[in-house]
Design an enzyme around this catalytic site. Structure first.
Site, PDB file in Angstrom:
ATOM      1  N   LYS A  12       1.186  -0.797   0.121  1.00 56.16           N
ATOM      2  CA  LYS A  12      -0.174  -0.012  -0.257  1.00 56.16           C
ATOM      3  C   LYS A  12       1.181   1.020   0.286  1.00 56.16           C
ATOM      4  O   LYS A  12       0.485   1.797  -0.595  1.00 56.16           O
ATOM      5  CB  LYS A  12      -0.867   0.016   1.592  1.00 56.16           C
ATOM      6  CG  LYS A  12      -1.889   0.610   1.130  1.00 56.16           C
ATOM      7  CD  LYS A  12      -3.261   0.014   1.816  1.00 56.16           C
ATOM      8  CE  LYS A  12      -4.371   1.060   2.491  1.00 56.16           C
ATOM      9  NZ  LYS A  12      -4.713   1.076   3.278  1.00 56.16           N
ATOM     10  N   LEU A  18     -16.042  11.941   9.702  1.00 58.64           N
ATOM     11  CA  LEU A  18     -15.958  11.909   8.200  1.00 58.64           C
ATOM     12  C   LEU A  18     -17.470  10.536   7.144  1.00 58.64           C
ATOM     13  O   LEU A  18     -17.380   9.789   7.851  1.00 58.64           O
ATOM     14  CB  LEU A  18     -14.734  11.469   7.494  1.00 58.64           C
ATOM     15  CG  LEU A  18     -14.111  11.469   7.216  1.00 58.64           C
ATOM     16  CD1 LEU A  18     -14.517  10.017   7.161  1.00 58.64           C
ATOM     17  CD2 LEU A  18     -12.514  11.099   7.158  1.00 58.64           C
ATOM     18  N   ARG A  19     -18.097  11.064   6.679  1.00 57.94           N
ATOM     19  CA  ARG A  19     -18.411  10.080   5.761  1.00 57.94           C
ATOM     20  C   ARG A  19     -17.727   9.479   4.670  1.00 57.94           C
ATOM     21  O   ARG A  19     -17.196  10.598   3.689  1.00 57.94           O
ATOM     22  CB  ARG A  19     -20.132  10.392   5.239  1.00 57.94           C
ATOM     23  CG  ARG A  19     -20.748  10.760   6.224  1.00 57.94           C
ATOM     24  CD  ARG A  19     -22.425  11.653   5.994  1.00 57.94           C
ATOM     25  NE  ARG A  19     -21.282  12.885   5.368  1.00 57.94           N
ATOM     26  CZ  ARG A  19     -22.275  13.729   5.013  1.00 57.94           C
ATOM     27  NH1 ARG A  19     -23.057  13.960   4.910  1.00 57.94           N
ATOM     28  NH2 ARG A  19     -21.469  14.918   5.029  1.00 57.94           N
ATOM     29  N   LYS A  56     -19.219   8.777  20.003  1.00 50.61           N
ATOM     30  CA  LYS A  56     -19.163   8.396  18.424  1.00 50.61           C
ATOM     31  C   LYS A  56     -20.417   7.039  18.470  1.00 50.61           C
ATOM     32  O   LYS A  56     -20.897   7.412  17.536  1.00 50.61           O
ATOM     33  CB  LYS A  56     -17.419   7.811  18.339  1.00 50.61           C
ATOM     34  CG  LYS A  56     -17.518   6.754  17.279  1.00 50.61           C
ATOM     35  CD  LYS A  56     -17.669   7.361  15.571  1.00 50.61           C
ATOM     36  CE  LYS A  56     -17.183   6.502  14.621  1.00 50.61           C
ATOM     37  NZ  LYS A  56     -17.659   7.636  13.583  1.00 50.61           N
ATOM     38  N   ASN A 103     -23.875   6.987  15.787  1.00 51.46           N
ATOM     39  CA  ASN A 103     -23.593   5.455  14.618  1.00 51.46           C
ATOM     40  C   ASN A 103     -24.832   5.553  14.749  1.00 51.46           C
ATOM     41  O   ASN A 103     -25.866   5.280  13.563  1.00 51.46           O
ATOM     42  CB  ASN A 103     -22.675   5.074  14.582  1.00 51.46           C
ATOM     43  CG  ASN A 103     -21.289   5.931  13.733  1.00 51.46           C
ATOM     44  OD1 ASN A 103     -21.975   7.194  12.314  1.00 51.46           O
ATOM     45  ND2 ASN A 103     -20.281   5.040  13.395  1.00 51.46           N
ATOM     46  N   GLY A 113     -35.534   1.845   2.085  1.00 54.76           N
ATOM     47  CA  GLY A 113     -34.717   1.335   0.661  1.00 54.76           C
ATOM     48  C   GLY A 113     -34.302   0.396   0.902  1.00 54.76           C
ATOM     49  O   GLY A 113     -34.887  -0.475   2.059  1.00 54.76           O
ATOM     50  N   CYS A 173     -19.087   1.108   8.635  1.00 47.56           N
ATOM     51  CA  CYS A 173     -18.869   1.386   9.686  1.00 47.56           C
ATOM     52  C   CYS A 173     -20.587   1.528  10.840  1.00 47.56           C
ATOM     53  O   CYS A 173     -20.426   0.593  12.478  1.00 47.56           O
ATOM     54  CB  CYS A 173     -19.090   2.594   9.616  1.00 47.56           C
ATOM     55  SG  CYS A 173     -17.575   3.185   8.757  1.00 47.56           S
TER      56      CYS A 173
END
Ligand code: UGA
Length: 429
Positions: free
Chosen positions: A35, A151-152, A202, A206, A251, A258
């Site tokens: 990586k 962040l998304r 957090k 979520n 949906g 996440c």
């Protein structure tokens, strides 16, 4: 400031790039040498709008470096941000092995006072163990803090440049001041709190967002049975500012790396603390039932799927990413294949990542029109913008049968029905 980031996943790489862009000297460390090699050759390991340009700008000015070496930058770093993954174990709890290994390596390379920031999502008691590891590996003074990430994927650059909030969980004023200095140029509310509260923010956030989605899906299922239109119902409900309109789109359910992981971990954390958080188990159940409901709709309409050709539009777990972790598409495809259907699919970005997982089990196409050719049904699974702009008249003319199953309520039912489609949305009466 010299900063080291451990882990070059979504959080680490985006945070590193943005901090370099605000003129810090940033070193991104990862144990995956392939990586790092590929980052050093200019390749970005995942698709994220706007990220490649920022990385290029900062590497070319030597402000952003990629390395496998902990010793290169940690001795001179004022702040080390740890952004490694905390995946799910079999029993639902977070696997903290990467985190513990990373902090040990960091501790062994400390030379002077450093602020260690945990950005990974961690159960509350983790900090006790982290402190033990650091103390066992160094005499150098340090402060351990928690700055969870919000962040998304798909809008990670925007979310990092303009966060709504910056949470700093710390028991040290010195560490808090240094972090406030690091983030001084960024907008957003500052939430300075104790370590457990920072970590809880957090998980609580979520899990609440996922709960909103499952609530919307449950409402949509009721709408379907009573003839109401879930779009009108949920939008109507969302006009109340106490509720809000976002994250109420029904949906095929939530996916990604996440929500499913954090929900399972939080159920386990609560259980370990003696709290039965059954609500979250229901949230997960409703979410996985959405896939079954969707496939059931298809078999009800088409009868046996043996030998039927099903076309899938969208493979990524959501638009603007090539991430297919826990993507609803994979679960839908799995069911379709086991029911004997042949499946072909198109996604603007996520074909390569899907191919790595599904191989030749399905056929990959290069456009929505190719997918429609000879299809007995089309399934809209990810609401990419380009699918809004499709020439639906052409799409229908290419299909063998006009069944359209819209798993994201992207299309207006009246419009598509007037074009001759047999249309099924989610909770659209
Ligand atoms: C989520 C959170 O939104 C971030 O704030 C958080 O930082 C991140 O997890 C994380 O913990 O790292 P992300 O997984 O990138 O971000 O994606 P979201 O935009 O939250 O979408 C998650 C899933 O929910 C997607 O599959 C999406 O299609 C689905 N969704 C979202 C719905 O089904 N309905 C909605 O109304 C909204």
């Amino acid at each position: 400031m010299t900063i080291t980031i451990i882990g070059t996943g979504y959080v680490g790489l985006v945070t590193g790039a943005i901090l370099a862009d605000s003129f810090n000297q940033v070193y991104c460390v990862d144990i995956d040498s392939k990586k790092i090699e590929s980052l050093n050759s200019g390749a970005i390991p995942f698709y994220e709008p706007g990220l490649a340009e920022i990385i290029k700008r900062n590497t070319s000015q030597d402000r952003l470096k990629f390395t496998t070496s902990y010793s290169e930058s940690i001795p001179t770093s004022k702040i080390v941000l740890i952004c490694v993954g905390t995946p799910t174990r079999e029993n639902g709890e977070a696997n903290l092995d990467y985190l513990f290994t990373a902090i040990e390596e960091v501790a062994q390379n400390l030379k002077e006072y450093t602020v260690l920031v945990i950005k990974s999502t961690t159960p509350i008691e983790t900090f006790e163990k982290l402190n033990e590891i650091v103390k066992a590996n160094t005499q150098v003074p340090y402060d351990l803090t928690s700055c969870p990430e919000f962040l998304r994927e798909g809008s990670a650059v925007k979310d990092t440049v303009a966060p709504e909030k910056i949470v700093i969980g710390s028991s040290s004023q010195k560490a808090t001041d240094l972090l406030l200095e690091l983030f001084r140029e960024f907008p957003g509310e500052r939430i300075i709190c104790d370590l457990p509260s920072a970590q809880m923010i957090k998980y609580a956030a979520n899990c609440f967002l996922a709960t909103k989605i499952s609530y919307a899906n449950a409402i949509a299922n009721i709408c379907e049975r009573c003839g109401a239109d879930s779009k009108v119902v949920l939008e109507g409900m969302g006009t109340d500012p106490r509720i809000g309109k976002s994250f109420l789109n029904p949906g095929v359910g939530f996916g990604g790396s996440c929500f499913p992981k954090d929900l399972k971990a939080f159920v386990k954390i609560s259980e370990d603390l003696g709290v039965n958080f059954q609500l979250l188990e229901e949230v997960l159940k409703i979410n996985s039932a959405q896939i079954d409901n969707f496939v059931h709709k298809i078999t009800q309409a088409l009868g046996s799927l043996e030998g039927k050709k099903i076309g899938i539009l969208g493979l990524a777990f959501k638009p603007n990413t090539d991430d297919i972790r826990e993507a609803p598409s994979l679960k839908i495809i799995d069911q379709l294949l086991s029911l004997g259907a042949t499946v072909c699919a198109y996604d603007p970005i996520a074909v390569a990542s899907t191919q790595k997982v599904l191989g030749e089990q399905i056929e990959y196409k290069t456009s929505a029109y190719e997918v429609a050719e000879g299809a007995d049904a089309l399934l809209l699974v990810t609401e990419w913008d380009e699918f809004k702009e499709l020439d639906l008249v052409r799409i229908k003319s290419l299909m063998r049968l006009p069944f359209l199953f819209d798993g994201r309520n992207l299309y207006d039912p009246q419009t598509v029905k007037s074009l001759g489609f047999t249309y099924f949305g989610v909770g659209r009466g």
